[in-house]
Scaffold this motif. Sequence first.
Motif, short mmCIF file in Angstrom:
data_model
loop_
_atom_site.label_atom_id
_atom_site.label_comp_id
_atom_site.label_asym_id
_atom_site.label_seq_id
_atom_site.Cartn_x
_atom_site.Cartn_y
_atom_site.Cartn_z
N ALA A 20 -3.82 16.87 2.63
CA ALA A 20 -3.21 15.57 2.38
C ALA A 20 -1.74 15.72 2.04
O ALA A 20 -1.34 16.64 1.32
CB ALA A 20 -3.93 14.86 1.23
N PHE A 21 -0.94 14.83 2.57
CA PHE A 21 0.48 14.76 2.24
C PHE A 21 0.90 13.30 2.27
O PHE A 21 0.25 12.46 2.90
CB PHE A 21 1.31 15.58 3.23
N ALA A 22 1.98 13.01 1.55
CA ALA A 22 2.46 11.62 1.51
C ALA A 22 3.08 11.24 2.85
O ALA A 22 3.69 12.05 3.52
CB ALA A 22 3.49 11.45 0.39
N ASP A 23 2.88 10.00 3.21
CA ASP A 23 3.49 9.46 4.42
C ASP A 23 3.90 8.02 4.11
O ASP A 23 3.36 7.06 4.66
CB ASP A 23 2.51 9.52 5.59
N ALA A 24 4.84 7.90 3.16
CA ALA A 24 5.21 6.58 2.64
C ALA A 24 5.79 5.66 3.70
O ALA A 24 5.76 4.44 3.56
CB ALA A 24 6.21 6.75 1.49
N ALA A 25 6.32 6.23 4.80
CA ALA A 25 6.86 5.39 5.87
C ALA A 25 5.75 4.60 6.55
O ALA A 25 5.99 3.52 7.10
CB ALA A 25 7.59 6.26 6.89
N ARG A 26 4.53 5.12 6.52
CA ARG A 26 3.38 4.44 7.13
C ARG A 26 2.48 3.78 6.10
O ARG A 26 1.88 2.74 6.36
CB ARG A 26 2.56 5.44 7.94
N ASN A 27 2.37 4.42 4.94
CA ASN A 27 1.44 3.95 3.91
C ASN A 27 2.22 3.38 2.73
O ASN A 27 2.68 4.12 1.86
CB ASN A 27 0.54 5.10 3.45
N GLY A 28 2.36 2.06 2.70
CA GLY A 28 3.18 1.41 1.68
C GLY A 28 2.73 1.67 0.27
O GLY A 28 3.55 1.69 -0.66
N TRP A 29 1.42 1.90 0.05
CA TRP A 29 0.92 2.11 -1.30
C TRP A 29 1.39 3.44 -1.88
O TRP A 29 1.31 3.66 -3.10
CB TRP A 29 -0.60 2.05 -1.33
N GLU A 30 1.91 4.34 -1.03
CA GLU A 30 2.40 5.62 -1.50
C GLU A 30 3.87 5.57 -1.93
O GLU A 30 4.40 6.55 -2.45
CB GLU A 30 2.24 6.69 -0.41
N VAL A 31 4.55 4.44 -1.70
CA VAL A 31 5.95 4.31 -2.11
C VAL A 31 6.02 4.24 -3.64
O VAL A 31 5.23 3.55 -4.28
CB VAL A 31 6.58 3.05 -1.49
N SER A 32 6.97 4.95 -4.24
CA SER A 32 7.10 5.00 -5.69
C SER A 32 7.46 3.62 -6.26
O SER A 32 7.90 2.72 -5.54
CB SER A 32 8.17 6.02 -6.09
N GLY A 33 7.29 3.49 -7.58
CA GLY A 33 7.66 2.26 -8.28
C GLY A 33 6.47 1.42 -8.67
O GLY A 33 5.41 1.48 -8.04
N ASN A 34 6.65 0.60 -9.71
CA ASN A 34 5.58 -0.28 -10.17
C ASN A 34 5.25 -1.37 -9.16
O ASN A 34 4.19 -1.99 -9.24
CB ASN A 34 5.96 -0.92 -11.51
N GLY A 35 6.17 -1.59 -8.21
CA GLY A 35 5.91 -2.55 -7.14
C GLY A 35 5.95 -1.90 -5.77
O GLY A 35 6.13 -2.59 -4.77
N ASN A 36 5.78 -0.56 -5.73
CA ASN A 36 5.89 0.20 -4.48
C ASN A 36 7.19 -0.13 -3.76
O ASN A 36 7.22 -0.34 -2.55
CB ASN A 36 4.71 -0.11 -3.54
N ASP A 37 8.29 -0.12 -4.54
CA ASP A 37 9.57 -0.54 -3.97
C ASP A 37 10.73 0.40 -4.29
O ASP A 37 11.89 0.06 -4.04
CB ASP A 37 9.91 -1.96 -4.47
N ASP A 38 10.43 1.58 -4.82
CA ASP A 38 11.48 2.53 -5.18
C ASP A 38 11.53 3.66 -4.15
O ASP A 38 10.79 4.64 -4.23
CB ASP A 38 11.23 3.11 -6.58
N TYR A 39 12.39 3.49 -3.15
CA TYR A 39 12.49 4.47 -2.08
C TYR A 39 13.42 5.63 -2.43
O TYR A 39 13.61 6.54 -1.62
CB TYR A 39 12.98 3.79 -0.79
#
Length: 225
Positions: free
Chosen positions: A50-69
């Motif tokens: 497993a690895f992060a893929d925040a470009a595809r999986n929005g829930w993996e984006v950092s932040g309390n609102g998944n908004d800290d890129y």
Amino acid sequence: ALFLDDDGRVYLAYGSHQTWGPTGGGNASHVVELDPARGWREVSHHSAVAFADAARNGWEVSGNGNDDYRLAPYVEGPWITKVGGVYFLQYASPGTQFFTYSDGFFVAKSLRDLGHSHHSKYSPFSPFSAKPTGFMRGAGHGSIFRGLDGGLWHVTTAVIARRIRRLVINPVHVQGEWMNADTYLGDFPVGVDGRRPDWQLLSLHKPATASSTSGANAPSRAFDE
């Protein structure tokens, strides 16, 4: 986390890494077979799973609102569960400090297939465990066990007042390659039989006043659970 398969073979799932993806810092979660009879020696290669893929999986984006890129997400807390011949490799992201801390998963028909894209796959049902709102927020870095009632339960971490950690147990439902942890009304007690309480918070729909307020932050919002 150790996993004992039906055939007696033992596997270790491990890893915690901050990464943007397979080319942005390396893979985070791995699986390797161990031999207890030989001093827990490794007897297979380390499969990157497993690895992060925040470009595809929005829930993996950092932040309390998944908004800290600006901050690369973590992938950690791997755990293996087998139900009906299907292996579920779960992992936590984007970080334990966020309300959005959740668990996603990959599925495969064999542990040897995990880490090989043509055999294992990221589940579109991810995250299967999430609770970004409420009094206790977050539902990541968990593990699954089967209770005395025969049902599956997910032990996970949650946060109160941003930094106070607590353990939470939620029921898990599995059907085929679908898996979901029921975090609905997770702030309230749940019976082993799944029954919910017939009561609500005492502050539900009650008026609230305060000596001072700031902008749109009305007093009632302090009691809106």
